[in-house]
Design a protein around this motif. Structure first.
Motif, PDB file in Angstrom:
ATOM      1  N   MET A 102      12.332  23.709   2.283  1.00 33.11           N
ATOM      2  CA  MET A 102      10.973  23.172   2.430  1.00 33.11           C
ATOM      3  C   MET A 102      10.595  22.942   3.882  1.00 33.11           C
ATOM      4  O   MET A 102       9.421  22.668   4.176  1.00 33.11           O
ATOM      5  CB  MET A 102      10.839  21.860   1.644  1.00 33.11           C
ATOM      6  N   LYS A 103      11.558  23.027   4.817  1.00 33.31           N
ATOM      7  CA  LYS A 103      11.281  22.759   6.229  1.00 33.31           C
ATOM      8  C   LYS A 103      10.854  24.031   6.951  1.00 33.31           C
ATOM      9  O   LYS A 103      11.332  25.124   6.647  1.00 33.31           O
ATOM     10  CB  LYS A 103      12.518  22.167   6.920  1.00 33.31           C
ATOM     11  N   ASP A 104       9.964  23.873   7.931  1.00 38.02           N
ATOM     12  CA  ASP A 104       9.540  25.031   8.709  1.00 38.02           C
ATOM     13  C   ASP A 104      10.612  25.410   9.736  1.00 38.02           C
ATOM     14  O   ASP A 104      11.579  24.667   9.961  1.00 38.02           O
ATOM     15  CB  ASP A 104       8.194  24.784   9.391  1.00 38.02           C
ATOM     16  N   LEU A 105      10.446  26.546  10.352  1.00 33.41           N
ATOM     17  CA  LEU A 105      11.454  27.089  11.266  1.00 33.41           C
ATOM     18  C   LEU A 105      11.691  26.164  12.458  1.00 33.41           C
ATOM     19  O   LEU A 105      12.845  25.973  12.882  1.00 33.41           O
ATOM     20  CB  LEU A 105      11.014  28.473  11.747  1.00 33.41           C
ATOM     21  N   LYS A 106      10.623  25.590  12.983  1.00 31.19           N
ATOM     22  CA  LYS A 106      10.749  24.698  14.146  1.00 31.19           C
ATOM     23  C   LYS A 106      11.659  23.512  13.828  1.00 31.19           C
ATOM     24  O   LYS A 106      12.605  23.210  14.569  1.00 31.19           O
ATOM     25  CB  LYS A 106       9.361  24.187  14.561  1.00 31.19           C
ATOM     26  N   ASN A 107      11.392  22.833  12.726  1.00 33.38           N
ATOM     27  CA  ASN A 107      12.190  21.657  12.372  1.00 33.38           C
ATOM     28  C   ASN A 107      13.623  22.032  11.971  1.00 33.38           C
ATOM     29  O   ASN A 107      14.549  21.259  12.197  1.00 33.38           O
ATOM     30  CB  ASN A 107      11.511  20.876  11.249  1.00 33.38           C
ATOM     31  N   ARG A 108      13.788  23.202  11.385  1.00 30.35           N
ATOM     32  CA  ARG A 108      15.147  23.657  11.070  1.00 30.35           C
ATOM     33  C   ARG A 108      15.973  23.795  12.345  1.00 30.35           C
ATOM     34  O   ARG A 108      17.146  23.392  12.396  1.00 30.35           O
ATOM     35  CB  ARG A 108      15.109  25.004  10.340  1.00 30.35           C
ATOM     36  N   ARG A 109      15.381  24.383  13.360  1.00 32.50           N
ATOM     37  CA  ARG A 109      16.106  24.595  14.617  1.00 32.50           C
ATOM     38  C   ARG A 109      16.415  23.268  15.308  1.00 32.50           C
ATOM     39  O   ARG A 109      17.530  23.066  15.800  1.00 32.50           O
ATOM     40  CB  ARG A 109      15.283  25.501  15.532  1.00 32.50           C
ATOM     41  N   LEU A 110      15.427  22.393  15.343  1.00 32.01           N
ATOM     42  CA  LEU A 110      15.656  21.087  15.976  1.00 32.01           C
ATOM     43  C   LEU A 110      16.735  20.310  15.236  1.00 32.01           C
ATOM     44  O   LEU A 110      17.602  19.679  15.852  1.00 32.01           O
ATOM     45  CB  LEU A 110      14.352  20.285  16.005  1.00 32.01           C
ATOM     46  N   PHE A 111      16.693  20.365  13.912  1.00 31.78           N
ATOM     47  CA  PHE A 111      17.695  19.678  13.101  1.00 31.78           C
ATOM     48  C   PHE A 111      19.090  20.263  13.338  1.00 31.78           C
ATOM     49  O   PHE A 111      20.070  19.520  13.472  1.00 31.78           O
ATOM     50  CB  PHE A 111      17.326  19.786  11.622  1.00 31.78           C
ATOM     51  N   SER A 112      19.187  21.572  13.392  1.00 31.93           N
ATOM     52  CA  SER A 112      20.490  22.226  13.560  1.00 31.93           C
ATOM     53  C   SER A 112      21.133  21.860  14.888  1.00 31.93           C
ATOM     54  O   SER A 112      22.342  21.577  14.948  1.00 31.93           O
ATOM     55  CB  SER A 112      20.329  23.748  13.455  1.00 31.93           C
ATOM     56  N   ILE A 113      20.349  21.852  15.946  1.00 34.53           N
ATOM     57  CA  ILE A 113      20.882  21.483  17.265  1.00 34.53           C
ATOM     58  C   ILE A 113      21.338  20.028  17.260  1.00 34.53           C
ATOM     59  O   ILE A 113      22.404  19.687  17.792  1.00 34.53           O
ATOM     60  CB  ILE A 113      19.827  21.726  18.357  1.00 34.53           C
ATOM     61  N   ALA A 114      20.541  19.168  16.644  1.00 32.11           N
ATOM     62  CA  ALA A 114      20.930  17.750  16.563  1.00 32.11           C
ATOM     63  C   ALA A 114      22.212  17.589  15.767  1.00 32.11           C
ATOM     64  O   ALA A 114      23.100  16.800  16.128  1.00 32.11           O
ATOM     65  CB  ALA A 114      19.799  16.937  15.925  1.00 32.11           C
ATOM     66  N   LEU A 115      22.338  18.336  14.683  1.00 28.53           N
ATOM     67  CA  LEU A 115      23.506  18.223  13.812  1.00 28.53           C
ATOM     68  C   LEU A 115      24.799  18.610  14.530  1.00 28.53           C
ATOM     69  O   LEU A 115      25.823  17.929  14.391  1.00 28.53           O
ATOM     70  CB  LEU A 115      23.304  19.096  12.572  1.00 28.53           C
TER      71      LEU A 115
END
Length: 564
Positions: free
Chosen positions: A371-384
């Motif tokens: 359900m998340k857009d590409l931008k938030n997926r990338r930001l989340f992945s880097i944070a993770l």
């Protein structure tokens, strides 16, 4: 616009003077600039208004009280000649001959101004934010208000503060300036940091400004409870994790901001570790606990009392912390349902909360991720994955990171994990995700590369280009409510929210209820066309039923739940 600037100046004056006096009395040897004082002032004013709301409505009288208190404090400060703040206003002199800096500041003001003039657009503001503010304006804290509308039990200090600054008595309409003012001050601070530090820090400030605006565009004009805590936490983390400021010189920021943020949003609880860290850094164990108790009484106790009066619980919606049995107490099953919807909606919205909560982590995470857009997926992945990169950087260069940076990163990532497993809606804690991204970018790229003069010119171009993109976005949003060719529609004050409600064709159902003295009152329910939104109808709830009863001879006496 004229009203916007005038009222923002008055509110800024109140926050700054009260914040300065608080610092003068508690840490006069610290080194605080205008921005530090402003943000500490917000927290102190919030605590004052929480205490005020226990006895009186937060309306024009609380505003005048704060204004006169600020003027009196200013008089005493001038009399003692103790005003020595390293003020932003004084530093503006250095920008007189620096056209580029002035241009950047002007564009930033325009971005926030355009965004702030539009009518509130957040769904939750229509759902209950504006209603919660109205209750605070009309009455002191109302017993059992959580029975009338479960969201009114959430008790964010932001709603109490907003009620004091709607200026509805003077403008014949409510304006919601608090979010936009704090947003503007925060962005001016980021610009100041970018100009002072240059290099990679300047790039990161602009990076942060772009993505933060993208996330909270609609919050700027809306009285939502997510923006302010995220700005305060951004300010704190930028200072001590990214800029590595000396905690000893500004320890009040580490204490006051996390404590107050808990009263804005319960998800900010992990940041209380900053407060504990600062207190034990400054004092021995006994004195640290004494000061923790003192600050808890000032900033937390009035808010907790409000929780008890609104819902019957110390913390809402958490039925496990249950010590009271007042007649206005929200039924346990209702608290559990509300908590279930909060957690489930953040994971998978529109699904039944029981179905979502029954899913395993992997089951709901897959749906959440899709359900998340590409931008938030990338930001989340880097944070993770940021711990892996940080540990690698520590191994390669142990001397680069001091103890304060390591502890700050640990608290930040702990908050990220807490958010992920509890209520992973990006708007709740976007500042944490973004800060983790900024921190990783900072430790990966070499400082010396960014000090090259051609790179510096590139950063300036990147800054102005980014701000122009945001200015265009804000103007498009502004144009939805105003015609730029008709200045009279926006030059004086923002459009009345009531006109927006009228355009939504909202419909309400009048329900007759009776006070103890048999006097009739009208409580508004909602038509299905409203999609659970009360907008500015008062008193209104989407959850009226025959089990809700009035407790006394006025609405101020509150509500109780009597199951038939």
């Amino acid at each position: 616009m004229i009203v916007y600037f005038f009222l923002c100046f008055i509110i800024s004056f109140i926050f700054t003077i009260i914040g300065y006096v608080f610092i003068l009395k508690t840490d006069k040897n610290g080194k605080y600039d205008f921005f530090d004082v402003f943000f500490i002032g917000i927290c102190v004013v919030g605590a004052i208004l929480n205490l005020w709301s226990l006895l009186l409505p937060t309306n024009k009288f609380s505003f005048f009280f704060l204004l006169f208190l600020s003027l009196f404090c200013l008089y005493l400060i001038n009399k003692q000649k103790s005003l020595k703040i390293s003020s932003f206003y004084l530093k503006l002199k250095r920008y007189k001959s620096q056209t580029f800096q002035l241009l950047v500041i002007l564009i930033t003001i325009i971005i926030v101004l355009f965004s702030s003039m539009v009518t509130p657009r957040l769904f939750d503001s229509h759902l209950y934010h504006i209603g919660a503010i109205q209750w605070n304006e009309m009455y002191n804290v109302v017993p059992g208000l959580g029975n009338f509308h479960d969201r009114f039990g959430f008790n964010s200090s932001f709603f109490v503060m907003s009620a004091a600054f709607t200026f509805s008595s003077f403008l014949n309409q409510s304006v919601y300036l608090l979010s936009s003012l704090v947003f503007l001050i925060f962005y001016l601070w980021l610009i100041k940091i970018a100009f002072e530090k240059k290099g990679i820090i300047a790039f990161l400030c602009v990076f942060y400004m772009y993505f933060f605006y993208e996330q909270y565009t609609l919050d700027i004009s809306s009285p939502g409870s997510d923006l302010l805590p995220n700005i305060l936490i951004s300010f704190l983390l930028f200072k001590f994790l990214i800029l590595n400021k000396n905690m000893k010189n500004q320890y009040l920021i580490l204490i006051i901001i996390p404590i107050f943020c808990v009263t804005l949003k319960l998800s900010m609880v992990p940041f209380l570790l900053f407060s504990l860290m600062a207190l034990f850094y400054r004092h021995n164990k006994i004195n640290a606990f004494k000061y923790l108790l003192l600050y808890g009484i000032i900033f937390i106790l009035p808010w907790i009392i409000r929780n008890i009066i609104l819902t019957g619980y110390l913390l809402y919606p958490f039925e496990g912390i249950d010590f009271f049995n007042f007649d206005w107490k929200v039924p346990v099953e209702k608290v559990q349902e509300t908590k279930g919807w909060v957690y489930s909606w953040a994971k998978i919205p529109f699904y039944n909360y029981k179905e979502v909560l029954d899913k395993s982590f992997t089951d709901w995470f897959v749906i959440w991720w899709e359900m998340k857009d590409l931008k938030n997926r990338r930001l989340f992945s880097i944070a993770l994955i940021s711990p892996l990169l940080f540990i690698f950087a520590l191994i390669c260069n142990k001397n680069k990171f001091n103890k304060n940076i390591v502890l700050s990163y640990f608290i930040c990532y702990l908050s990220f994990v807490f958010w992920l497993f509890q209520a992973p809606d990006f708007r709740f804690s976007f500042s944490i995700i973004l800060i983790l991204n900024v921190f990783i970018i900072m430790i990966i790229f070499n400082y010396k590369i960014f000090q090259h003069k051609y790179i510096m010119h590139g950063i300036n171009i990147f800054m102005i280009s980014t701000l122009l993109i945001l200015a265009e976005k804000s103007f498009i949003l502004f144009s939805e409510d105003y015609n730029i060719n008709i200045p009279k529609t926006y030059l004086f004050k923002p459009i009345d929210y009531k006109s927006y409600v009228k355009n939504c064709q909202a419909k309400f159902i009048k329900n007759k209820y009776y006070l103890k003295n048999n006097k009739e009152v009208i409580l508004y329910g909602i038509d299905p066309i409203n999609a659970s939104r009360c907008f500015d109808a008062f008193p209104c709830s989407a959850y009226l039923n025959e089990n809700i009863k009035l407790r006394g001879n006025s609405l101020n006496d509150g509500f109780k739940y009597e199951k038939k």
